[in-house]
Design a protein around this motif. Structure first.
Motif, PDB file in Angstrom:
ATOM      1  N   ALA B 297     105.461   0.212 -27.198  1.00 48.47           N
ATOM      2  CA  ALA B 297     105.852   0.841 -25.932  1.00 48.47           C
ATOM      3  C   ALA B 297     107.344   1.171 -25.942  1.00 48.47           C
ATOM      4  O   ALA B 297     107.764   2.254 -25.513  1.00 48.47           O
ATOM      5  N   ILE B 298     108.153   0.236 -26.445  1.00 48.05           N
ATOM      6  CA  ILE B 298     109.600   0.476 -26.508  1.00 48.05           C
ATOM      7  C   ILE B 298     109.894   1.659 -27.428  1.00 48.05           C
ATOM      8  O   ILE B 298     110.704   2.537 -27.120  1.00 48.05           O
ATOM      9  N   THR B 306     111.292   3.806 -18.566  1.00 51.25           N
ATOM     10  CA  THR B 306     111.070   2.420 -18.136  1.00 51.25           C
ATOM     11  C   THR B 306     109.848   1.836 -18.828  1.00 51.25           C
ATOM     12  O   THR B 306     108.811   2.490 -18.910  1.00 51.25           O
ATOM     13  N   VAL B 307     110.003   0.618 -19.331  1.00 53.01           N
ATOM     14  CA  VAL B 307     108.863  -0.111 -19.887  1.00 53.01           C
ATOM     15  C   VAL B 307     108.536  -1.244 -18.924  1.00 53.01           C
ATOM     16  O   VAL B 307     109.392  -2.069 -18.608  1.00 53.01           O
ATOM     17  N   SER B 308     107.306  -1.246 -18.440  1.00 55.84           N
ATOM     18  CA  SER B 308     106.879  -2.239 -17.450  1.00 55.84           C
ATOM     19  C   SER B 308     105.798  -3.120 -18.065  1.00 55.84           C
ATOM     20  O   SER B 308     104.820  -2.625 -18.605  1.00 55.84           O
ATOM     21  N   LEU B 330     116.788   2.074 -22.113  1.00 55.53           N
ATOM     22  CA  LEU B 330     115.546   1.798 -21.394  1.00 55.53           C
ATOM     23  C   LEU B 330     115.748   0.747 -20.303  1.00 55.53           C
ATOM     24  O   LEU B 330     116.660  -0.066 -20.360  1.00 55.53           O
ATOM     25  N   THR B 331     114.873   0.801 -19.324  1.00 53.04           N
ATOM     26  CA  THR B 331     114.793  -0.259 -18.324  1.00 53.04           C
ATOM     27  C   THR B 331     113.533  -1.057 -18.610  1.00 53.04           C
ATOM     28  O   THR B 331     112.466  -0.474 -18.801  1.00 53.04           O
ATOM     29  N   LEU B 332     113.646  -2.375 -18.666  1.00 56.74           N
ATOM     30  CA  LEU B 332     112.473  -3.235 -18.859  1.00 56.74           C
ATOM     31  C   LEU B 332     112.246  -4.058 -17.604  1.00 56.74           C
ATOM     32  O   LEU B 332     113.180  -4.694 -17.109  1.00 56.74           O
TER      33      LEU B 332
END
Ligand code: NAD
Ligand code: ZN
Ligand code: ZN
Lengths: 251, 391
Positions: B297-298, B306-308, B330-332
């Protein structure tokens, strides 16, 4: 809390010895490590580097019997069950400090704590505290083998909404002192309660009992006591996973 | 009463145990009318969650009828029908007041265990190991529910259990995954895992205004459900090994704006190198979690995306592509679901007919057959996607 949780299940115990990897796993680690390292020789570039790193980790773990991943997870597969030794040595004084943030104003926390009779509700090693007058009190604590030890204490310092300090009266069988400080938490987020407790075990059989007053892991005991204090103040009860009310009543 | 108890890896049994009672003043006892098996239960079933003890009662998705309340319970009475969040929250601590319900300070009696591994302890959970409180779970006839005024939501008669049960976990979990993904109108959302959580993440992505949803799995009937019920495009990661490349192609070379991991710590990675590495290390317990999906995903996420994470991770992972996460800005976001926050708004969507959560149910069985149901759900036999058990 279920009795088993107090002892702690095999997986997450706090005590760690040097070796925390079981014998067969060590053998498996060596084998897997050697295999990966071998495979690494055949692969090039990042692939090879990754395999070599994993192989190296495994080899080291197998040979040393020590795994950092287990250490942090609190896993110890080397321990066979028996053989946990008491942490407290005789004749050394025990001193523990810990703090907790409670979502209430200092005044309320101070008022609750100043009634020393409240302490046994959240301090697990205490059976009772009776206030004899404004300054002196009689304390009864649990000792090993179902016995109790007792002493009288006096409040030696007191600043409203800031500090309470106490110590056992000179000549008591148990030499102990403690203090609790209250301060507003940053940003108006309740208050910080900081506790300091000391026990000085005498020589002889009583010494062993005093040395064990706070259990095998005094720091954790005090941390858990403060957590219970916070629970009582914030929620009015102490969290438990008991399924039915025990004879002693609510936790 | 009857309850489903854990005895070790892939070993669960239905047995007779003493009924629970009121212990604390804010407790209630719930007679369970419906309970479900969750992907999170499979992590326990497969032996990847430490601090389980033989005989522990599993289950954290349950609803039913209040049969008894403690003296301090104000909002519920015997006879009330409730759904019960899988997270146990006190309602009074800093975290509860900030609606971070799954991070409650006061509900884990074994906080010290969790503190050892995580630094600080999250909330207690039903039926989810001793590090998360050692609370008996909901795959049983009765459950002791602490802080009954805080978590449980009274639900109206007239709506069947099947439509309400998933408010306890997977519907809010999929919804929070979509919320955490920071979806903006028109965004392309990729969802790894088409299990029940993935299915709700897909449905929820549309609620947040997604322009396009791409679902990834390898189980045919799950991909089909994602296409038909979730209106998603799909990638089968077994026939299409290069998921990152495929996503790049499908998004005109940009990558998905939002990536949701609805798989977690037992990801399959086929013969990819990192998956092999994870398998070896997890087998000798040097790495607790297999993070193939998280890495993918990353890697796949567009710059600034954004990775949720809804999929559960428990311990440690290696070879995190931190450089990709950092240099793409990225935002995690992640975490156990703050269930109470979502109960009322999602109940409203159910009442208004916007969604019928029962679409994931493939099997309804009596509690007695729970051991076989675990096996079936794990193996994905008989097209199994979600099992509901009736005590
Ligand atoms: N955050 C929370 O609070 C919360 C709550 C509930 C469940 N969960 C977690 O969500 C996850 C999913 O739960 P579920 O009930 O849907 O479980 P599930 O086991 O039914 O579904 C997992 C799916 O992932 C698929 N999968 C495996 N490897 C994959 C890969 N490499 N790429 C794409 N898909 C892959 C599997 O085929 C399966 O369909 C679990 O980790 C569960 O613990 C989290
Ligand atoms: Zn669940
Ligand atoms: Zn709380």
């Amino acid at each position: 809390m279920a009795a088993a949780d107090r002892r702690g299940p095999g997986g997450w115990l706090g005590r760690t010895s040097d070796k925390n990897v079981h014998q067969w796993e060590r053998a498996a680690s060596v084998a897997a490590g050697a295999a990966l390292s071998g495979l690494a020789l055949w692969r090039r570039g990042w692939t090879g580097v990754a395999l070599a790193l994993a192989g190296g980790d495994l080899l080291w773990r197998g040979l040393s019997g020590n795994c950092w991943c287990y250490r942090l997870l609190g896993v110890n597969t080397a321990r066979t069950g028996a053989g946990r030794r008491a942490v407290m040595r005789h004749r050394e004084s025990i001193k523990v400090e810990h703090s907790v943030t409670v979502d209430r104003p200092v005044e309320e926390l101070y008022r609750y704590w100043r009634r020393l009779e409240h302490l046994p509700r959240f301090m697990e090693h205490l059976v009772s505290v009776h206030e004899l007058d404004g300054h002196r009190s009689r304390w009864v604590a649990k000792a090993p083998a179902g016995r109790t030890v007792e002493w009288e204490a006096e409040i030696i310092s007191e600043r409203e909404n800031e500090l309470i300090g106490w110590r056992s009266l000179p000549g008591s069988e148990v030499a102990t002192a403690g203090s609790v400080r209250f301060a507003p938490a940053t940003g108006g987020r309740g208050a910080v309660v900081a506790v300091s407790l000391a026990y000085d075990p005498p020589a002889g059989p009583l010494g062993a009992a005093v040395a064990r007053l706070l259990g095998e892991e005094p720091a954790r005991q005090v941390a858990d006591d403060l957590r219970r204090f916070k629970q009582v103040i914030e929620t009015g009860e102490i969290a438990t996973n008991e399924q039915v009310l025990s004879e002693a009543g609510a936790p | 009463m009857k309850a489903l108890r854990w005895y070790g890896r892939n070993n669960v049994r239905v047995e007779s145990v003493p009924d629970p009672g009121i212990v604390n003043p804010h407790d209630a006892i719930v007679r369970v009318t419906s309970t479900a098996i969750c992907g999170s239960d499979l992590h326990i079933y497969d032996g990847y969650i430490p601090s389980m003890q033989a005989g522990d009662i599993l289950g954290h998705e349950f609803m039913g009828e209040i049969v008894e309340v403690g003296p301090e319970v104000r909002s519920l009475r015997p006879g009330d029908r409730v759904v019960v969040p899988f997270t146990i929250s006190c309602g009074a601590c800093f975290f509860c007041k900030n609606e971070l319900w799954s991070l409650c300070d006061n509900t884990n009696p074994n906080a010290w265990m969790a503190e050892q591994t995580y630094g600080y302890s999250p909330a207690g959970l039903f039926g989810y190991s001793h590090a998360f409180g050692g609370y008996a779970g909901g795959q049983a006839e009765y459950v002791r529910v602490p802080f009954a005024d805080v978590g449980p939501l009274k639900v109206p008669a007239g709506i069947p259990d099947d439509r309400l049960l998933f408010l306890t976990d997977i519907f809010p979990t999929g919804y929070m995954a979509a919320e955490n993904a920071g979806i903006r109108p028109g965004d392309t959302v990729a969802v790894w895992g088409c299990g029940p959580v993935g299915q709700f993440a897909i449905k929820s992505a549309w609620m947040f205004g997604a322009g396009r949803v791409i679902a990834i799995d390898r189980v045919a009937e799950r991909l089909r459900l994602a296409e038909q019920e979730g209106r998603a495009e799909s990638i089968n990661f077994e026939t299409n090994r290069d998921v990152t490349g495929q996503l790049k192609q499908m998004t005109g070379g940009r990558g998905p704006d939002c990536c949701i991991d609805a798989v977690g710590m037992e990801a399959h990675g086929g013969s990819s190198l990192d998956a092999m590495y994870d398998r070896v290390k997890q087998a000798v317990r040097m790495e607790s979690d297999r993070a193939h999906v998280l890495r993918e995903a990353i890697q796949s996420c567009r710059k600034g995306g954004t990775v949720s994470l809804a999929g559960v991770y428990g311990g440690f992972i290696d070879k995190m592509p931190m450089g990709a996460a950092f240099n793409k800005g990225l935002t995690l976001r992640m975490g156990q679901t703050h269930v109470p926050r979502f109960l009322k708004p999602l109940l409203r969507r159910i009442e208004e007919g916007e969604i019928d959560p029962s679409f994931v149910i493939t099997h309804r069985l009596p509690l007695d057959e729970a051991p076989a149901a675990y096996r079936m759900f794990r193996e994905k036999d008989d097209g199994c996607i979600k099992v509901v058990l009736t005590p």
